[in-house]
Design a protein around this motif. Structure first.
Motif, mmCIF file in Angstrom:
data_model
loop_
_atom_site.group_PDB
_atom_site.id
_atom_site.type_symbol
_atom_site.label_atom_id
_atom_site.label_comp_id
_atom_site.label_asym_id
_atom_site.label_seq_id
_atom_site.Cartn_x
_atom_site.Cartn_y
_atom_site.Cartn_z
ATOM 1 N N SER A 1 0.870 -1.021 0.067
ATOM 2 C CA SER A 1 0.196 -0.079 -0.025
ATOM 3 C C SER A 1 0.749 1.405 0.083
ATOM 4 N N ARG A 2 1.982 1.379 0.833
ATOM 5 C CA ARG A 2 2.987 2.335 0.617
ATOM 6 C C ARG A 2 3.511 2.590 -1.063
ATOM 7 N N ASP A 3 3.606 1.720 -1.701
ATOM 8 C CA ASP A 3 4.123 2.023 -2.933
ATOM 9 C C ASP A 3 2.919 2.309 -3.790
ATOM 10 N N ILE A 4 1.801 1.789 -3.736
ATOM 11 C CA ILE A 4 0.764 2.143 -4.344
ATOM 12 C C ILE A 4 0.351 3.727 -3.980
ATOM 13 N N ALA A 5 0.250 4.104 -2.896
ATOM 14 C CA ALA A 5 0.210 5.423 -2.475
ATOM 15 C C ALA A 5 0.920 6.428 -2.986
ATOM 16 N N ALA A 6 2.122 5.819 -3.393
ATOM 17 C CA ALA A 6 3.248 6.918 -4.053
ATOM 18 C C ALA A 6 2.993 7.061 -5.254
ATOM 19 N N ARG A 7 2.304 6.037 -6.142
ATOM 20 C CA ARG A 7 2.424 6.049 -7.470
ATOM 21 C C ARG A 7 1.028 6.302 -8.470
ATOM 22 N N TRP A 8 -0.187 5.851 -7.484
ATOM 23 C CA TRP A 8 -1.409 5.876 -8.260
ATOM 24 C C TRP A 8 -1.701 6.852 -8.711
ATOM 25 N N GLU A 9 -1.890 8.200 -8.030
ATOM 26 C CA GLU A 9 -2.373 9.322 -8.528
ATOM 27 C C GLU A 9 -1.781 9.903 -9.988
ATOM 28 N N GLN A 10 -0.659 9.747 -10.085
ATOM 29 C CA GLN A 10 0.176 10.042 -11.232
ATOM 30 C C GLN A 10 -0.315 9.130 -12.492
ATOM 31 N N GLU A 11 -0.110 7.839 -12.175
ATOM 32 C CA GLU A 11 -0.333 6.936 -13.362
ATOM 33 C C GLU A 11 -1.803 6.948 -13.370
ATOM 34 N N CYS A 12 -2.810 7.140 -12.808
ATOM 35 C CA CYS A 12 -4.187 7.025 -13.174
ATOM 36 C C CYS A 12 -4.431 8.446 -14.009
ATOM 37 N N SER B 1 -0.886 0.499 7.187
ATOM 38 C CA SER B 1 -1.550 0.005 5.758
ATOM 39 C C SER B 1 -2.653 0.630 5.807
ATOM 40 N N LEU B 2 -3.602 0.653 7.158
ATOM 41 C CA LEU B 2 -4.893 1.290 7.334
ATOM 42 C C LEU B 2 -5.061 2.732 6.873
ATOM 43 N N ALA B 3 -3.849 3.481 7.354
ATOM 44 C CA ALA B 3 -3.705 4.857 6.802
ATOM 45 C C ALA B 3 -3.705 5.163 5.326
ATOM 46 N N ASN B 4 -2.831 4.348 4.856
ATOM 47 C CA ASN B 4 -2.789 4.191 3.294
ATOM 48 C C ASN B 4 -3.846 3.794 2.487
ATOM 49 N N CYS B 5 -4.640 2.866 2.799
ATOM 50 C CA CYS B 5 -6.016 2.553 2.310
ATOM 51 C C CYS B 5 -7.078 3.754 2.375
ATOM 52 N N GLU B 6 -7.086 4.379 3.759
ATOM 53 C CA GLU B 6 -7.966 5.381 3.855
ATOM 54 C C GLU B 6 -7.719 6.543 2.818
ATOM 55 N N ARG B 7 -6.261 6.872 2.982
ATOM 56 C CA ARG B 7 -5.752 8.154 1.906
ATOM 57 C C ARG B 7 -6.092 7.850 0.745
ATOM 58 N N ILE B 8 -5.814 6.768 0.018
ATOM 59 C CA ILE B 8 -5.852 6.178 -1.239
ATOM 60 C C ILE B 8 -7.293 6.055 -1.968
ATOM 61 N N LEU B 9 -8.361 5.587 -1.019
ATOM 62 C CA LEU B 9 -9.582 5.625 -1.164
ATOM 63 C C LEU B 9 -10.357 6.824 -1.157
ATOM 64 N N ARG B 10 -9.965 7.739 -0.380
ATOM 65 C CA ARG B 10 -10.742 8.859 -0.054
ATOM 66 C C ARG B 10 -10.457 9.844 -1.161
ATOM 67 N N SER B 11 -9.004 9.796 -1.655
ATOM 68 C CA SER B 11 -8.617 10.465 -2.597
ATOM 69 C C SER B 11 -9.294 10.279 -4.143
ATOM 70 N N ALA B 12 -9.145 8.936 -4.182
ATOM 71 C CA ALA B 12 -9.573 8.357 -5.652
ATOM 72 C C ALA B 12 -11.287 8.657 -5.576
ATOM 73 N N ALA B 13 -11.581 8.424 -4.549
ATOM 74 C CA ALA B 13 -13.478 8.445 -4.528
ATOM 75 C C ALA B 13 -13.852 9.951 -5.001
ATOM 76 N N GLN C 1 -14.455 7.727 -15.988
ATOM 77 C CA GLN C 1 -13.047 7.533 -15.212
ATOM 78 C C GLN C 1 -13.388 6.449 -14.474
ATOM 79 N N LEU C 2 -12.622 5.468 -14.350
ATOM 80 C CA LEU C 2 -13.042 4.157 -13.437
ATOM 81 C C LEU C 2 -11.586 3.656 -12.812
ATOM 82 N N VAL C 3 -11.725 3.480 -11.408
ATOM 83 C CA VAL C 3 -10.316 2.660 -10.877
ATOM 84 C C VAL C 3 -10.725 1.729 -10.089
#
Length: 204
Positions: A60-71, A106-118, A81-83
């Motif tokens: 989740s640490r790796d994904i948090a660092a890259r997902w925004e730019q990649e998507c 892990s929980l903080a990463n998940c929360e941050r990723i989903l909140r931003s993506a949604a 737009q779907l993720v």
């Protein structure tokens, strides 16, 4: 001259973001579950461009660092737009005597990723699958429950696959026969079926 113009199909762009299970490691068809469910939707007439952004060993640490730019590079504003996210197995693995990612992170990463993506995209999450190793499995099961709670709190549809695949005749058998982690064709078939049959999945 007729002024009739056929209605264009909606342009769906979808990013699958996650780890080796998203990437489809060890699948002899090189599709994984993400490729299978997209293939099914296309066969039903849906116009989809899909991007598999799964990377082996990613946490989740790796994904948090890259997902925004990649998507962002793959999801223009003039399309739907779907993720879809899926991760957690690598967070809960032990490396050099310690968890690769502490549970709180892990929980903080998940929360941050989903909140931003949604806030930007239509977003789904598929939970981490089971492993053949019992202690690792217990950690995966715990993360799965906590990830589900986070997703529910953010109104992000979440599919837990852990219990069903733990009892599946193919998933763990193929993983043990392969690399003690990833299934083969039948395991990915089963996971794809779970996503395809899930009420939260967009393309029926």
């Amino acid at each position: 001259m007729s002024d009739y113009h056929p209605k264009a199909k909606t342009d769906h762009r979808i990013c699958f973001v996650g780890d080796s299970f998203v990437q489809g490691t060890s699948d002899p068809l090189c599709l994984g579950w993400a490729g299978r469910i997209t293939q099914d939707a296309v066969a039903r007439g849906t116009n989809i461009t899909h991007y598999n952004l799964g990377i082996r060993r990613d946490t989740s640490r790796d994904i948090a660092a890259r997902w925004e730019q990649e998507c962002a590079a793959r999801l223009p504003t003039d399309c739907e737009q779907l993720v879809v996210f899926s991760f957690g197995v690598n967070d809960s693995s032990i490396f050099e005597g310690s968890l690769r990612v502490p549970e709180e992170e892990s929980l903080a990463n998940c929360e941050r990723i989903l909140r931003s993506a949604a806030a930007r995209y239509k977003t789904l999450m598929v939970g981490p699958p089971p492993m053949p190793d019992a202690p690792h499995n217990r950690r995966v099961a715990q993360l799965d429950k906590q990830f589900a709670d986070i997703a529910v709190g953010l109104n992000v549809p979440y599919l837990s696959v852990y219990e069903v695949l733990r009892k599946d005749e193919h998933w763990l058998k193929e993983a043990i026969a392969n690399d003690f982690a990833h299934p083969g064709k039948f395991g990915y078939d089963r996971l794809a079926d779970l996503v395809r049959e899930w009420p939260g999945w967009w393309f029926k």
